[in-house]
Design a protein around this motif. Structure first.
Motif, PDB file in Angstrom:
ATOM      1  N   GLY A   1       0.774  -1.230   0.000  1.00 34.66           N
ATOM      2  CA  GLY A   1       0.000   0.000   0.000  1.00 34.66           C
ATOM      3  C   GLY A   1       0.805   1.278   0.000  1.00 34.66           C
ATOM      4  O   GLY A   1       0.238   2.365   0.111  1.00 34.66           O
ATOM      5  N   GLY A   2       2.129   1.185  -0.125  1.00 39.96           N
ATOM      6  CA  GLY A   2       2.961   2.376  -0.170  1.00 39.96           C
ATOM      7  C   GLY A   2       2.968   3.018  -1.552  1.00 39.96           C
ATOM      8  O   GLY A   2       2.632   2.378  -2.552  1.00 39.96           O
ATOM      9  N   SER A   3       3.368   4.286  -1.591  1.00 32.16           N
ATOM     10  CA  SER A   3       3.416   5.023  -2.857  1.00 32.16           C
ATOM     11  C   SER A   3       4.751   5.746  -2.993  1.00 32.16           C
ATOM     12  O   SER A   3       5.340   6.169  -1.989  1.00 32.16           O
ATOM     13  CB  SER A   3       2.283   6.049  -2.936  1.00 32.16           C
ATOM     14  OG  SER A   3       1.020   5.420  -2.906  1.00 32.16           O
ATOM     15  N   VAL A   4       5.209   5.891  -4.236  1.00 36.19           N
ATOM     16  CA  VAL A   4       6.452   6.610  -4.506  1.00 36.19           C
ATOM     17  C   VAL A   4       6.237   7.568  -5.671  1.00 36.19           C
ATOM     18  O   VAL A   4       5.372   7.364  -6.523  1.00 36.19           O
ATOM     19  CB  VAL A   4       7.626   5.661  -4.823  1.00 36.19           C
ATOM     20  CG1 VAL A   4       7.970   4.795  -3.631  1.00 36.19           C
ATOM     21  CG2 VAL A   4       7.318   4.805  -6.040  1.00 36.19           C
ATOM     22  N   ILE A   5       7.038   8.621  -5.676  1.00 33.75           N
ATOM     23  CA  ILE A   5       7.076   9.608  -6.754  1.00 33.75           C
ATOM     24  C   ILE A   5       8.527   9.688  -7.223  1.00 33.75           C
ATOM     25  O   ILE A   5       9.443   9.693  -6.400  1.00 33.75           O
ATOM     26  CB  ILE A   5       6.643  11.001  -6.254  1.00 33.75           C
ATOM     27  CG1 ILE A   5       5.291  10.954  -5.545  1.00 33.75           C
ATOM     28  CG2 ILE A   5       6.660  12.008  -7.400  1.00 33.75           C
ATOM     29  CD1 ILE A   5       4.109  10.720  -6.446  1.00 33.75           C
ATOM     30  N   ALA A   6       8.745   9.759  -8.522  1.00 30.98           N
ATOM     31  CA  ALA A   6      10.119   9.852  -9.012  1.00 30.98           C
ATOM     32  C   ALA A   6      10.174  10.633 -10.307  1.00 30.98           C
ATOM     33  O   ALA A   6       9.220  10.645 -11.090  1.00 30.98           O
ATOM     34  CB  ALA A   6      10.722   8.468  -9.221  1.00 30.98           C
ATOM     35  N   SER A   7      11.328  11.276 -10.538  1.00 27.47           N
ATOM     36  CA  SER A   7      11.542  11.976 -11.805  1.00 27.47           C
ATOM     37  C   SER A   7      11.469  11.030 -12.985  1.00 27.47           C
ATOM     38  O   SER A   7      10.945  11.388 -14.045  1.00 27.47           O
ATOM     39  CB  SER A   7      12.905  12.676 -11.807  1.00 27.47           C
ATOM     40  OG  SER A   7      12.915  13.784 -10.948  1.00 27.47           O
ATOM     41  N   GLU A   8      12.005   9.805 -12.801  1.00 26.99           N
ATOM     42  CA  GLU A   8      12.037   8.843 -13.903  1.00 26.99           C
ATOM     43  C   GLU A   8      11.649   7.458 -13.428  1.00 26.99           C
ATOM     44  O   GLU A   8      11.882   7.090 -12.276  1.00 26.99           O
ATOM     45  CB  GLU A   8      13.440   8.769 -14.510  1.00 26.99           C
ATOM     46  CG  GLU A   8      13.891   9.985 -15.264  1.00 26.99           C
ATOM     47  CD  GLU A   8      15.273   9.771 -15.854  1.00 26.99           C
ATOM     48  OE1 GLU A   8      15.564   8.659 -16.347  1.00 26.99           O
ATOM     49  OE2 GLU A   8      16.071  10.706 -15.812  1.00 26.99           O
ATOM     50  N   THR A   9      11.129   6.675 -14.342  1.00 28.10           N
ATOM     51  CA  THR A   9      10.716   5.313 -14.009  1.00 28.10           C
ATOM     52  C   THR A   9      11.901   4.416 -13.677  1.00 28.10           C
ATOM     53  O   THR A   9      11.729   3.409 -12.998  1.00 28.10           O
ATOM     54  CB  THR A   9       9.932   4.684 -15.171  1.00 28.10           C
ATOM     55  OG1 THR A   9      10.776   4.566 -16.324  1.00 28.10           O
ATOM     56  CG2 THR A   9       8.721   5.538 -15.528  1.00 28.10           C
ATOM     57  N   CYS A  10      13.102   4.771 -14.147  1.00 30.75           N
ATOM     58  CA  CYS A  10      14.269   3.918 -13.871  1.00 30.75           C
ATOM     59  C   CYS A  10      14.526   3.753 -12.385  1.00 30.75           C
ATOM     60  O   CYS A  10      15.115   2.760 -11.948  1.00 30.75           O
ATOM     61  CB  CYS A  10      15.513   4.464 -14.566  1.00 30.75           C
ATOM     62  SG  CYS A  10      16.104   6.048 -13.915  1.00 30.75           S
TER      63      CYS A  10
END
Length: 493
Positions: free
Chosen positions: A203-212
């Motif tokens: 159920g955690g979430s992440v945000i990132a500049s790139e999918t890598c």
């Protein structure tokens, strides 16, 4: 402390990388570390992580690479169930410790930590306005302008504060932001810089500049965050707020150079897009030659594409020192004078007597390309035919890329035949704008092509200074952080 040695490259400089995670029960600071490690290519000047546990924001940022900045004792004290992280390459403000991010602004229940990728074109005007309102600036970055603009907004609800700031900001911004209780992410209405949403763990979430960055931490891609979208993540889950977004202007250089080849944008693997650029180059600028050499590492995929489309065998004619630019040790003048030899070593037995097609991602100032061609010819190359994935760069970027001023851009001063003679190539071919768009495989109106065409998505001041916010800023301590030096030992660099 001196900065990192500038890598010898003809390419534009990276911008920044941002990350965010909301994952109760996970070691969010450690996950952030590995995500930033995967995003290291987007900025090598400074790195930082801020965490929150519902009561306190802790922040640690230093000059240097991710692996130089963080240690086990540091990560162990960055506690909480959510975090944001940042890798910096300076596009606004000097490369100094007080400009390291995340930025901390506000106090009490309105304290925030913010990490920003992009460039705000009206930052100076907003900074003057905030100065008059009594806001104190401890850095010379447009990121602190964004943070204080959010704090100054005449609303209680944080979404409304962010909306207020988005209505005032001009330019590019992909942002992760923490309060003590909530993780936010938002992207400018043009979508100039990339930003994606992922899921991790239970159920955690992440945000990132790139999918890598997602694969490295065991996360799964959910979707790209849309231009003009605000994401809020808290114990109630994920909420999305869409702002009006008309024109799109994703930076085309994300495809050509910035993003890692294993990242996905607009459902397209960038390695495949770069291969297609090489294939388009082969169609537009064919030549009789013996081998194709892609300048490592940024043009390796394009070189492979050129070779496949042309039928000319690929060859690894240049070996790159991949650790160039990753040291704080200043070279002696004798070492500095070696120039491009510090970065590339030619394979003489591969090059000797050969007609070489040399494929690169771009030519900006025209300072390094002549040295590379000279290196190949000295190693025995009979001919060197230069092929470039980017069309001629004739205009500077004001949206988060440290490229050059217009008078420094070689294509703004010389014709293609003149550039060919200047760099010492036997022939020179640039990929056309239409060829580039065909390779990318997305509609032309989705991209910012201003560095090629001069048609900027928003009005800009044509000779903006990246140090415009330097004057009058108070110098803060070595790093903005909630923790004092007694709690987290300084990392020796």
């Amino acid at each position: 402390m001196t900065g990192l040695i500038t890598p010898l490259t003809e390419s534009p400089r990276e911008e920044c990388g941002v990350f965010g995670i909301y994952a109760p029960g996970e070691e969010v600071s450690r996950i952030s570390f590995f995500a930033l490690f995967a995003l290291q290519h987007r900025g090598q000047e400074s790195s930082g992580i801020a965490t929150a546990d519902g009561y306190t924001i802790r922040n640690y940022a230093r000059m240097g690479l991710v692996s130089q900045v963080f240690s086990e004792p540091v990560l162990n004290q960055l506690t909480g169930h959510m975090a944001i992280g940042h890798n910096r390459y300076s596009t606004s403000g000097s490369s100094v410790s007080c400009n390291a991010q995340p930025i901390i602004a506000g106090e009490g229940e309105f304290q925030i930590a913010l990490a920003h990728n992009g460039n705000i074109t009206n930052a100076a005007e907003l900074r003057r306005e905030l100065d008059e309102l009594g806001y104190i600036f401890k850095s010379s970055t447009d990121s602190e302008v964004i943070a204080n603009l959010i704090i100054s907004a005449p609303y209680i609800d944080m979404i409304e504060r962010i909306r207020y700031a988005m209505g005032r900001l001009q330019g590019a911004y992909s942002i992760t932001m923490l309060t003590k209780e909530t993780l936010y992410a938002f992207r400018d209405p043009l979508g100039v810089r990339p930003l994606c949403l992922g899921s991790i763990g239970n159920g955690g979430s992440v945000i990132a500049s790139e999918t890598c960055a997602l694969g490295h931490i065991g996360a799964e891609l959910v979707r790209e965050i849309e231009p003009g979208e605000i994401i809020r993540i808290d114990p109630n889950g994920i909420e999305s707020y869409k702002e009006e977004s008309g024109r799109r202007a994703l930076c085309i250089f994300e495809y050509i150079y910035f993003a890692r080849p294993d990242s996905i944008m607009n459902d397209r693997l960038l390695y495949s897009a770069r291969q297609a650029m090489g294939a388009e180059l082969a169609k537009e600028h064919p030549v009789d030659a013996d081998i194709v050499v892609g300048v490592p590492d940024s043009a390796t995929a394009a070189g492979a594409g050129y070779a496949l489309a042309s039928g000319i065998p690929p060859a690894e004619g240049l070996i790159k020192n991949r650790y160039m630019g990753r040291t704080f040790i200043e070279p002696t003048q004798r070492i500095r004078d070696l120039g491009v030899k510090l970065k590339f070593n030619p394979l003489q037995s591969i090059l000797s007597g050969k007609r070489v097609v040399l494929v690169d991602d771009s030519i900006v100032r025209g300072t390094t390309t002549p040295q590379v061609i000279k290196l190949l010819k000295k190693a025995g190359a009979k001919e060197v035919h230069m092929r470039v994935c980017a069309p001629p760069i004739q205009h500077p970027c004001f949206f988060g890329v440290d490229m050059a001023t217009r008078r420094e851009l070689i294509a703004a001063r010389m014709s293609v035949p003149q550039i060919k003679d200047y760099i010492g190539a036997d022939s020179l071919g640039y990929l056309s704008v239409d060829g580039l768009i065909r390779a990318v495989g997305a509609p032309k109106n989705k991209f910012c092509l201003a560095c090629f065409t001069g048609e900027y998505p928003v009005p800009v001041q044509l000779e903006m200074d990246k140090f415009v916010l330097e004057g009058g800023s108070e110098k803060r301590e070595d790093v903005i952080r909630v923790l004092d030096s007694e709690e987290i030992p300084a990392v020796s660099l």
